[in-house]
Design a protein around this motif. Structure first.
Motif, PDB file in Angstrom:
ATOM      1  N   THR A 221       2.858   3.936 -11.436  1.00  0.00           N
ATOM      2  CA  THR A 221       2.635   2.633 -11.799  1.00  0.00           C
ATOM      3  C   THR A 221       3.265   1.660 -10.873  1.00  0.00           C
ATOM      4  N   ILE A 222       2.685   0.419 -10.536  1.00  0.00           N
ATOM      5  CA  ILE A 222       3.056  -0.429  -9.788  1.00  0.00           C
ATOM      6  C   ILE A 222       4.633  -0.921 -10.055  1.00  0.00           C
ATOM      7  N   ASP A 223       4.847  -1.059 -11.165  1.00  0.00           N
ATOM      8  CA  ASP A 223       6.423  -1.468 -11.299  1.00  0.00           C
ATOM      9  C   ASP A 223       7.352  -0.261 -10.856  1.00  0.00           C
ATOM     10  N   LYS A 224       7.073   0.775 -11.072  1.00  0.00           N
ATOM     11  CA  LYS A 224       7.655   2.271 -10.647  1.00  0.00           C
ATOM     12  C   LYS A 224       7.707   2.358  -9.082  1.00  0.00           C
ATOM     13  N   MET A 225       6.541   1.877  -8.356  1.00  0.00           N
ATOM     14  CA  MET A 225       6.259   1.736  -6.981  1.00  0.00           C
ATOM     15  C   MET A 225       7.315   0.995  -6.391  1.00  0.00           C
TER      16      MET A 225
ATOM     17  N   ARG B  21       8.082  10.498  -1.852  1.00  0.00           N
ATOM     18  CA  ARG B  21       8.484   9.502  -2.870  1.00  0.00           C
ATOM     19  C   ARG B  21       7.344   9.245  -3.782  1.00  0.00           C
ATOM     20  N   ASP B  22       6.488   9.929  -3.644  1.00  0.00           N
ATOM     21  CA  ASP B  22       5.098   9.635  -4.671  1.00  0.00           C
ATOM     22  C   ASP B  22       4.633   8.353  -4.349  1.00  0.00           C
ATOM     23  N   LEU B  23       4.765   7.655  -3.269  1.00  0.00           N
ATOM     24  CA  LEU B  23       4.137   6.407  -3.021  1.00  0.00           C
ATOM     25  C   LEU B  23       2.629   6.390  -2.721  1.00  0.00           C
ATOM     26  N   VAL B  24       2.249   7.567  -2.239  1.00  0.00           N
ATOM     27  CA  VAL B  24       0.858   7.854  -1.833  1.00  0.00           C
ATOM     28  C   VAL B  24       0.238   8.869  -2.498  1.00  0.00           C
ATOM     29  N   ASN B  25      -1.244   8.824  -2.844  1.00  0.00           N
ATOM     30  CA  ASN B  25      -1.688   9.940  -3.208  1.00  0.00           C
ATOM     31  C   ASN B  25      -1.949  11.469  -2.376  1.00  0.00           C
ATOM     32  N   ALA B  26      -2.181  10.936  -0.998  1.00  0.00           N
ATOM     33  CA  ALA B  26      -2.609  11.712  -0.010  1.00  0.00           C
ATOM     34  C   ALA B  26      -2.232  11.355   1.270  1.00  0.00           C
ATOM     35  N   ILE B  27      -1.926  12.238   2.404  1.00  0.00           N
ATOM     36  CA  ILE B  27      -1.748  11.607   3.757  1.00  0.00           C
ATOM     37  C   ILE B  27      -2.899  12.056   4.623  1.00  0.00           C
ATOM     38  N   GLY B  28      -3.751  11.104   5.144  1.00  0.00           N
ATOM     39  CA  GLY B  28      -4.732  11.517   5.870  1.00  0.00           C
ATOM     40  C   GLY B  28      -5.093  10.270   6.839  1.00  0.00           C
ATOM     41  N   GLY B  29      -6.343  10.080   7.267  1.00  0.00           N
ATOM     42  CA  GLY B  29      -6.928   8.931   8.285  1.00  0.00           C
ATOM     43  C   GLY B  29      -8.054   8.537   7.188  1.00  0.00           C
ATOM     44  N   LEU B  30      -8.813   7.616   8.102  1.00  0.00           N
ATOM     45  CA  LEU B  30     -10.110   7.154   7.254  1.00  0.00           C
ATOM     46  C   LEU B  30     -11.058   7.966   6.948  1.00  0.00           C
ATOM     47  N   SER B  31     -11.154   9.066   7.897  1.00  0.00           N
ATOM     48  CA  SER B  31     -12.273  10.018   7.341  1.00  0.00           C
ATOM     49  C   SER B  31     -12.092  10.727   5.863  1.00  0.00           C
ATOM     50  N   GLN B  32     -10.610  11.030   5.789  1.00  0.00           N
ATOM     51  CA  GLN B  32     -10.211  11.542   4.207  1.00  0.00           C
ATOM     52  C   GLN B  32     -10.465  10.655   3.406  1.00  0.00           C
ATOM     53  N   VAL B  33     -10.334   9.175   3.590  1.00  0.00           N
ATOM     54  CA  VAL B  33     -10.440   8.283   2.532  1.00  0.00           C
ATOM     55  C   VAL B  33     -11.950   8.214   2.471  1.00  0.00           C
ATOM     56  N   VAL B  34     -12.718   8.241   3.068  1.00  0.00           N
ATOM     57  CA  VAL B  34     -14.262   8.054   3.186  1.00  0.00           C
ATOM     58  C   VAL B  34     -14.700   9.558   2.078  1.00  0.00           C
ATOM     59  N   ALA B  35     -14.110  10.708   2.526  1.00  0.00           N
ATOM     60  CA  ALA B  35     -14.516  11.784   1.828  1.00  0.00           C
ATOM     61  C   ALA B  35     -13.970  11.737   0.275  1.00  0.00           C
ATOM     62  N   ILE B  36     -12.748  11.334   0.154  1.00  0.00           N
ATOM     63  CA  ILE B  36     -12.405  11.210  -1.437  1.00  0.00           C
ATOM     64  C   ILE B  36     -13.167  10.054  -2.000  1.00  0.00           C
TER      65      ILE B  36
ATOM     66  N   ARG C  22      10.512  -1.802   1.094  1.00  0.00           N
ATOM     67  CA  ARG C  22      10.399  -1.533   2.340  1.00  0.00           C
ATOM     68  C   ARG C  22       8.900  -0.598   2.857  1.00  0.00           C
ATOM     69  N   VAL C  23       8.725  -0.454   3.966  1.00  0.00           N
ATOM     70  CA  VAL C  23       7.494   0.112   4.311  1.00  0.00           C
ATOM     71  C   VAL C  23       7.855   1.609   4.638  1.00  0.00           C
ATOM     72  N   TRP C  24       7.039   2.739   3.966  1.00  0.00           N
ATOM     73  CA  TRP C  24       7.297   4.283   4.144  1.00  0.00           C
ATOM     74  C   TRP C  24       6.315   4.562   4.837  1.00  0.00           C
ATOM     75  N   ALA C  25       6.298   5.578   5.680  1.00  0.00           N
ATOM     76  CA  ALA C  25       4.969   6.036   6.631  1.00  0.00           C
ATOM     77  C   ALA C  25       4.963   7.584   6.356  1.00  0.00           C
ATOM     78  N   GLY C  26       3.869   8.051   6.398  1.00  0.00           N
ATOM     79  CA  GLY C  26       3.588   9.556   6.266  1.00  0.00           C
ATOM     80  C   GLY C  26       4.226  10.178   5.120  1.00  0.00           C
ATOM     81  N   LYS C  27       4.663  11.522   5.579  1.00  0.00           N
ATOM     82  CA  LYS C  27       5.685  12.172   4.603  1.00  0.00           C
ATOM     83  C   LYS C  27       6.670  11.642   3.858  1.00  0.00           C
ATOM     84  N   ASP C  28       7.284  10.583   4.473  1.00  0.00           N
ATOM     85  CA  ASP C  28       8.304   9.700   3.803  1.00  0.00           C
ATOM     86  C   ASP C  28       7.839   9.204   2.408  1.00  0.00           C
ATOM     87  N   SER C  29       6.669   8.538   2.702  1.00  0.00           N
ATOM     88  CA  SER C  29       5.836   7.985   1.613  1.00  0.00           C
ATOM     89  C   SER C  29       5.510   8.940   0.592  1.00  0.00           C
TER      90      SER C  29
END
Length: 79
Positions: A2-6, A23-38, A13-20
Motif C-alpha cells: 500500500t502507498i502508506d506502507k511504501m 524492500r518490496d517497493l517495485v513489482n519487478a526490475i526491468g526496462g521499458l520493453s518489460q513494462v510493455v510486455a506486462i 528516498r529514491v531507491w534504485a534497482g535491486k535495493d528497491s
C-alpha cells in the motif's frame, strides 16, 4: 504494497534497482520493453502484437501560476 506502507519503507528516498526490489517497493526490475510486455499481458494483448507508445506531456502552467512561485523560488538568491 500500500502507498502508506511504501512511504514508511522508502522514507522519501529514491531507491534504485535491486535495493528497491529488496524492500518490496517495485513489482519487478526491468526496462521499458518489460513494462510493455506486462501491460500487454494484463490487457490480454498478444505479445507479438505491435503497439504504439504515446507519451503524454503535462500541460504547461499559465504565466500567473509560474509567477506565483517566483518569490519563494528566488528567496536567498543573490544576483
Amino acid at each position: 504494497m500500500t502507498i502508506d506502507k511504501m512511504e514508511e519503507v522508502a522514507q522519501g528516498r529514491v531507491w534504485a534497482g535491486k535495493d528497491s526490489a529488496s524492500r518490496d517497493l517495485v513489482n519487478a526490475i526491468g526496462g521499458l520493453s518489460q513494462v510493455v510486455a506486462i501491460a500487454k499481458l494484463k490487457a490480454n494483448i498478444p505479445q507479438d502484437t505491435k503497439v504504439t507508445l504515446v507519451e503524454l506531456a503535462r500541460p504547461s502552467p499559465s504565466l500567473p501560476k509560474l509567477l506565483s512561485g517566483v518569490g519563494s523560488t528566488l528567496e536567498g538568491v543573490a544576483f
